[in-house]
Design a protein around this motif. Structure first.
Motif, PDB file in Angstrom:
ATOM      1  N   TRP A  10      -9.769  12.424  -1.119  1.00  0.00           N
ATOM      2  CA  TRP A  10     -10.529  11.334  -1.481  1.00  0.00           C
ATOM      3  C   TRP A  10     -11.286  10.616  -1.148  1.00  0.00           C
ATOM      4  O   TRP A  10     -11.839  10.934  -1.299  1.00  0.00           O
ATOM      5  CB  TRP A  10      -9.197  10.182  -2.630  1.00  0.00           C
ATOM      6  CG  TRP A  10     -10.135   9.674  -3.280  1.00  0.00           C
ATOM      7  CD1 TRP A  10     -10.679  10.370  -5.172  1.00  0.00           C
ATOM      8  CD2 TRP A  10     -10.824   8.523  -2.973  1.00  0.00           C
ATOM      9  NE1 TRP A  10     -11.424   8.804  -5.593  1.00  0.00           N
ATOM     10  CE2 TRP A  10     -11.636   7.601  -4.667  1.00  0.00           C
ATOM     11  CE3 TRP A  10     -10.583   7.422  -2.732  1.00  0.00           C
ATOM     12  CZ2 TRP A  10     -11.771   6.772  -4.445  1.00  0.00           C
ATOM     13  CZ3 TRP A  10     -10.948   6.102  -2.437  1.00  0.00           C
ATOM     14  CH2 TRP A  10     -11.954   5.502  -3.358  1.00  0.00           C
ATOM     15  N   LEU A  11     -11.178  10.140   0.148  1.00  0.00           N
ATOM     16  CA  LEU A  11     -11.897   9.142   0.994  1.00  0.00           C
ATOM     17  C   LEU A  11     -13.330  10.299   0.983  1.00  0.00           C
ATOM     18  O   LEU A  11     -14.127   9.851   1.257  1.00  0.00           O
ATOM     19  CB  LEU A  11     -11.507   8.641   2.230  1.00  0.00           C
ATOM     20  CG  LEU A  11     -10.416   7.758   1.736  1.00  0.00           C
ATOM     21  CD1 LEU A  11      -9.755   7.424   3.140  1.00  0.00           C
ATOM     22  CD2 LEU A  11     -10.922   6.016   1.859  1.00  0.00           C
ATOM     23  N   ASP A  14     -11.033   0.109   4.317  1.00  0.00           N
ATOM     24  CA  ASP A  14     -11.156  -0.893   3.794  1.00  0.00           C
ATOM     25  C   ASP A  14     -10.615  -2.597   3.744  1.00  0.00           C
ATOM     26  O   ASP A  14      -9.793  -2.698   5.274  1.00  0.00           O
ATOM     27  CB  ASP A  14      -9.971  -0.137   3.157  1.00  0.00           C
ATOM     28  CG  ASP A  14      -9.775  -0.355   1.264  1.00  0.00           C
ATOM     29  OD1 ASP A  14      -8.992  -2.001   1.028  1.00  0.00           O
ATOM     30  OD2 ASP A  14      -9.914   0.026   0.879  1.00  0.00           O
ATOM     31  N   TYR A  22      -4.784  10.187  -0.771  1.00  0.00           N
ATOM     32  CA  TYR A  22      -5.699   9.682  -0.513  1.00  0.00           C
ATOM     33  C   TYR A  22      -7.149   9.881   0.830  1.00  0.00           C
ATOM     34  O   TYR A  22      -8.138   9.350   0.412  1.00  0.00           O
ATOM     35  CB  TYR A  22      -4.868   8.019   0.377  1.00  0.00           C
ATOM     36  CG  TYR A  22      -5.623   7.165   0.536  1.00  0.00           C
ATOM     37  CD1 TYR A  22      -6.723   6.409  -0.307  1.00  0.00           C
ATOM     38  CD2 TYR A  22      -5.456   6.435   1.938  1.00  0.00           C
ATOM     39  CE1 TYR A  22      -6.886   5.025   0.563  1.00  0.00           C
ATOM     40  CE2 TYR A  22      -6.272   5.145   2.546  1.00  0.00           C
ATOM     41  CZ  TYR A  22      -7.200   4.816   1.337  1.00  0.00           C
ATOM     42  OH  TYR A  22      -7.722   3.727   2.272  1.00  0.00           O
ATOM     43  N   CYS A  78      -5.569   2.211   6.382  1.00  0.00           N
ATOM     44  CA  CYS A  78      -6.716   2.791   5.206  1.00  0.00           C
ATOM     45  C   CYS A  78      -8.215   2.610   5.667  1.00  0.00           C
ATOM     46  O   CYS A  78      -8.647   1.393   5.532  1.00  0.00           O
ATOM     47  CB  CYS A  78      -6.204   1.781   3.854  1.00  0.00           C
ATOM     48  SG  CYS A  78      -5.829   0.098   4.362  1.00  0.00           S
ATOM     49  N   THR A  93       0.733  -1.098  -0.246  1.00  0.00           N
ATOM     50  CA  THR A  93       0.246  -0.092  -0.032  1.00  0.00           C
ATOM     51  C   THR A  93       1.019   1.320   0.048  1.00  0.00           C
ATOM     52  O   THR A  93       0.285   2.054  -0.524  1.00  0.00           O
ATOM     53  CB  THR A  93      -1.349  -0.263   1.222  1.00  0.00           C
ATOM     54  OG1 THR A  93       0.207   0.386   2.192  1.00  0.00           O
ATOM     55  CG2 THR A  93      -1.757  -1.213   1.090  1.00  0.00           C
ATOM     56  N   GLN A 112     -15.370  11.492  -1.107  1.00  0.00           N
ATOM     57  CA  GLN A 112     -16.553  10.010  -1.589  1.00  0.00           C
ATOM     58  C   GLN A 112     -17.938  10.113  -0.312  1.00  0.00           C
ATOM     59  O   GLN A 112     -18.802  10.024  -0.546  1.00  0.00           O
ATOM     60  CB  GLN A 112     -15.463   8.946  -1.716  1.00  0.00           C
ATOM     61  CG  GLN A 112     -14.525   9.021  -2.530  1.00  0.00           C
ATOM     62  CD  GLN A 112     -14.769   9.030  -3.746  1.00  0.00           C
ATOM     63  OE1 GLN A 112     -15.504   8.547  -4.542  1.00  0.00           O
ATOM     64  NE2 GLN A 112     -13.854   9.834  -4.071  1.00  0.00           N
ATOM     65  N   TYR A 158     -18.945   3.744  -2.502  1.00  0.00           N
ATOM     66  CA  TYR A 158     -17.805   3.902  -1.890  1.00  0.00           C
ATOM     67  C   TYR A 158     -17.429   2.954  -0.172  1.00  0.00           C
ATOM     68  O   TYR A 158     -16.767   2.779   0.393  1.00  0.00           O
ATOM     69  CB  TYR A 158     -18.222   5.369  -0.734  1.00  0.00           C
ATOM     70  CG  TYR A 158     -16.899   5.762   0.056  1.00  0.00           C
ATOM     71  CD1 TYR A 158     -15.438   6.021  -0.313  1.00  0.00           C
ATOM     72  CD2 TYR A 158     -17.673   6.147   1.295  1.00  0.00           C
ATOM     73  CE1 TYR A 158     -14.483   6.114   1.640  1.00  0.00           C
ATOM     74  CE2 TYR A 158     -16.550   6.582   2.270  1.00  0.00           C
ATOM     75  CZ  TYR A 158     -15.240   6.536   1.524  1.00  0.00           C
ATOM     76  OH  TYR A 158     -14.513   7.367   3.108  1.00  0.00           O
ATOM     77  N   ASP A 165      -5.944   7.499  -7.630  1.00  0.00           N
ATOM     78  CA  ASP A 165      -5.721   6.187  -7.481  1.00  0.00           C
ATOM     79  C   ASP A 165      -6.600   4.491  -6.602  1.00  0.00           C
ATOM     80  O   ASP A 165      -4.990   4.069  -6.440  1.00  0.00           O
ATOM     81  CB  ASP A 165      -5.886   5.269  -8.922  1.00  0.00           C
ATOM     82  CG  ASP A 165      -4.999   3.982  -9.382  1.00  0.00           C
ATOM     83  OD1 ASP A 165      -6.785   3.338  -9.135  1.00  0.00           O
ATOM     84  OD2 ASP A 165      -5.198   3.281 -10.450  1.00  0.00           O
ATOM     85  N   GLU A 166      -7.567   4.060  -6.673  1.00  0.00           N
ATOM     86  CA  GLU A 166      -7.577   2.891  -5.250  1.00  0.00           C
ATOM     87  C   GLU A 166      -7.095   1.814  -5.423  1.00  0.00           C
ATOM     88  O   GLU A 166      -6.429   1.973  -4.256  1.00  0.00           O
ATOM     89  CB  GLU A 166      -9.056   3.477  -4.916  1.00  0.00           C
ATOM     90  CG  GLU A 166      -9.088   2.846  -3.808  1.00  0.00           C
ATOM     91  CD  GLU A 166     -11.290   2.411  -3.147  1.00  0.00           C
ATOM     92  OE1 GLU A 166     -11.180   2.009  -1.958  1.00  0.00           O
ATOM     93  OE2 GLU A 166     -11.475   2.632  -4.442  1.00  0.00           O
ATOM     94  N   ASN A 167      -7.077   1.984  -6.889  1.00  0.00           N
ATOM     95  CA  ASN A 167      -6.396   0.184  -7.129  1.00  0.00           C
ATOM     96  C   ASN A 167      -4.877   0.256  -6.788  1.00  0.00           C
ATOM     97  O   ASN A 167      -4.497  -0.688  -6.669  1.00  0.00           O
ATOM     98  CB  ASN A 167      -6.848  -0.235  -8.737  1.00  0.00           C
ATOM     99  CG  ASN A 167      -8.073  -0.305  -8.854  1.00  0.00           C
ATOM    100  OD1 ASN A 167      -8.704  -0.989  -8.280  1.00  0.00           O
ATOM    101  ND2 ASN A 167      -9.079  -0.094 -10.553  1.00  0.00           N
TER     102      ASN A 167
END
Length: 682
Positions: A300-301, A177, A297, A174, A42, A304, A315, A97-99
């Motif tokens: 971005w969270l 997640d 990150y 995270c 990660t 959402q 999400y 990019d979550e991936n």
């Protein structure tokens, strides 16, 4: 291990690990850290993340005299908190990019191995006993280090980890997640011989858990309770049981309710806020590139959550565990019925997942708030029938991890602390089909105005729930002719229309109150976390020779004319939203002046109403907002910016709206116990 009266008994001398002069060479308990290799990278350093775990192990197990069952606490708080509070990007501008979190580089190549005994001899107490400069709370870490000392001296191994992105571990924190639970699952795989761990982060020396019986039980409160449940939801082999205490089962329902942010926080982004709070890895300089990536990150969270604004979406679906049916472990779920942080519906959702999976599940429901009945911070415990909570934990793990038949076998489906006298009762009933319907006597249409309604919880309690209707509320009542025990989730069926469909959100709240003309004893916290307590026996609970004793206490009741039984909120824009999170998706817009039928789910409770008391049902615009919400509501965007807040992230509070209720199509329905509840210990 030695078993007496169904409980594990002390087999080793206790030694205090909370000193830098501690030495494993002179201790009956070995303490050392291991670093478990996960599958994902990660933090993008090209290697699978290593997660630090502290092991506390009775020496006889390390020396091969027996295989130790394991108590595992996965608790992100314990490695350090609050010192890392990054400034996030402006709302709506973050790109991430979550991936990219899911890259799986090749595993490390071991350079050799080291035995448990040798690793313990090389252990450094600063791995678990340290401070951070500038810590406002002046705390020593590892937090919760001594919580399970009573089980440790009885032969259990105790394993604790803060997980990804925390002090001593790699990766990024995270929160919620699946990667977070996956990393904790890796520790169980190491404990069952299915995964590699290393004695440090650089030498690549393998260390095996060859002292472990492969039978693991997880426990912990709040965040740790959620982690126990999430790891159980994976169906991992070796996890035999969990005892989650006040743990969220649904992250959506934790901060949202039927299409609306429920007011537990005043701004969107509680998941990234919790992640940052626990991201103790970033207390030290980790490089601008990683810190910049983590800020993006977290931003971005938050974005959402802002975008969904209380609705369910992908999400939340990616972070939803309560609908699982893949559990293989048993559970004893512990929940405070007066918990205003992790609401009682979380226990209900978690319990349903175990029932859906066909697993044994019991529940212990108490009258306090967001606490563990045996409280490590206050060094106190309570009696639950014949046993203290400390003893019940020993009995539960001894039964589930060692296969010993004991008093756990006789536990009912629910052990419930009575709201009348604090005695613990036994029940097999929950959400029964035996119901009590509470209908308004009036059948007219009534309009409720939000503009001057109270929002802060203290004002609601003092001014709104006063037994009278008004411009900002409707009330109807029902008298209890005999004792009435609500056991489950009260439901309000209500028909509503509004002209203010252009405004969002449009909160509608419902509050069920127990009222009597004369004050009656109640467990009332005024929306705080913890009840006051009375000491019954100072240091009266022996937790083992050398282990710090706890005091036996009794939680206090206070005298009141009214007690809130249950409460709930939803968004008028979500008429199809029900109890399950996925029902709260954004649907087609509601039409101005059109009647819609809503089903509003209040928080579940186990509560007895005495004869002569009156049930009051209030319909209000606001319920569940903290006292700070009124502060934000009175500030303009410019003023919020000057105060350092991102106004786009503040949950909007619509004040100038009204809605009309058709009382002829409105009623409240409560599940009611069919049988009289008997004491847990006659």
């Amino acid at each position: 291990m030695i078993i007496h009266n169904g409980m594990a008994q002390q087999i080793v001398h206790y030694s205090d690990a909370q000193t830098l002069s501690y030495s494993n060479a002179e201790s009956d308990i070995l303490r050392f850290a291991v670093y478990v290799e996960t599958d994902y990278d990660t933090d993008l350093d090209g290697k699978p993340d290593l997660v630090k775990a502290l092991i506390q192990l009775p020496r006889p197990a390390a020396e091969g005299e027996y295989l130790a069952p394991v108590i595992f606490e996965a608790r992100p708080y314990i490695a350090g908190m609050y010192l890392y509070q990054p400034t996030l990007h402006e709302a709506g501008t973050a790109s991430f990019d979550e991936n990219s979190l899911k890259q799986m580089p090749p595993k490390r190549i071991p350079s050799g191995s080291i035995s448990t005994l040798n690793a313990a001899l090389q252990a450094d107490p600063s791995d678990w006993f340290y401070k951070f400069d500038g810590d406002f709370f002046d705390l020593q870490y590892l937090g919760n280090l001594t919580t399970y000392d009573d089980l440790l001296v009885c032969g259990y191994a105790v394993v604790q980890s803060a997980g990804l992105g925390t002090w001593g571990s790699e990766g990024i924190e995270c929160c919620a997640d699946p990667l977070e639970a996956e990393a904790f699952k890796c520790i169980i795989e190491w404990l069952t011989g299915m995964r590699n761990a290393y004695s440090d982060r650089t030498s690549n020396l393998l260390i095996a858990a060859d002292w472990s019986s492969g039978k693991i039980g997880m426990t912990g409160r709040s965040y740790a309770g959620a982690m126990a449940f999430e790891v159980a939801s994976t169906g991992i082999t070796g996890l035999e049981t969990i005892v989650p205490v006040a743990g969220p089962a649904s992250w959506y329902a934790y901060g949202n309710s039927q299409g609306i942010s429920s007011g537990l926080y005043d701004s969107y982004g509680y998941i990234p806020t919790l992640a940052a709070t626990c991201a103790s890895r970033f207390f030290a300089h980790t490089g601008e590139e990683l810190e910049s990536r983590y800020r993006s990150y977290l931003s971005w969270l938050r974005d959402q959550e802002i975008q969904l604004a209380g609705d369910y979406g992908q999400y939340w679906a990616d972070r939803e565990y309560s609908g699982c049916s893949t559990i293989k472990a048993s559970a004893l779920i512990v929940q405070g019925l007066n918990d205003v942080m992790v609401h009682p519906d979380q226990f209900d959702r978690m319990r349903n997942a175990f029932l859906r999976s066909g697993c044994e599940v019991k529940a212990l429901l108490h009258q306090n708030g967001h606490v563990t009945p045996a409280n490590e911070q206050t060094k106190t415990d309570i009696l639950i029938g014949h046993h203290t909570y400390t003893e019940w934990l020993n009995l539960w793990f001894t039964h589930c991890l060692l296969g010993v038949e004991n008093d756990v076998s006789n536990l009912p489906s629910l052990c419930v602390q009575s709201n009348l006298d604090g005695i613990f009762l036994k029940s097999e009933e929950w959400n029964t089909d035996n119901t009590f319907c509470m209908e308004p006597a009036q059948k007219n249409e009534v309009t409720i105005h939000a503009e001057n309604a109270h929002m802060a919880n203290s004002a609601l309690l003092e001014n709104t729930f006063n037994g009278r209707s008004g411009p900002d509320r409707i009330i109807w009542t029902a008298h209890a002719a005999g004792p009435l025990t609500i056991c489950g989730t009260p439901v309000l069926h209500i028909r509503v229309k509004t002209e203010d469909t252009d405004k969002k959100p449009l909160m509608i709240g419902a509050v069920l109150v127990d009222h009597a003309e004369s004050p009656f004893p109640s467990f009332v916290q005024a929306w705080a976390e913890v009840l006051d307590q009375e000491v019954m026996a100072e240091n009266g609970i022996n937790r083992g020779e050398g282990v710090l004793p706890y005091s036996l206490v009794q939680w206090k009741q206070t005298m009141h004319n009214r007690k809130i039984i249950a409460y709930g909120v939803m968004d008028l824009h979500n008429p199809d939203a029900g109890y399950e999170p996925e029902s709260a998706v954004s649907s087609k817009p509601i039409a101005k002046g059109t009647w819609y039928d809503y089903t509003l789910y209040l928080q579940p409770n186990f509560y007895t109403v005495l004869p002569g008391h009156t049930l009051e049902m209030y319909i209000v615009p606001f319920c569940g907002f903290s006292n700070d919400s009124a502060f934000y509501d009175t500030r303009t965007e410019e003023e919020l910016t000057e105060l350092g807040f991102d106004s786009k992230a503040i949950i909007p509070i619509t004040r100038k709206y009204s809605f009309t209720v058709d009382l002829s199509h409105t009623c409240a329905v409560f599940p009611v116990a069919k049988e009289t509840l008997l004491p847990l210990a006659p």
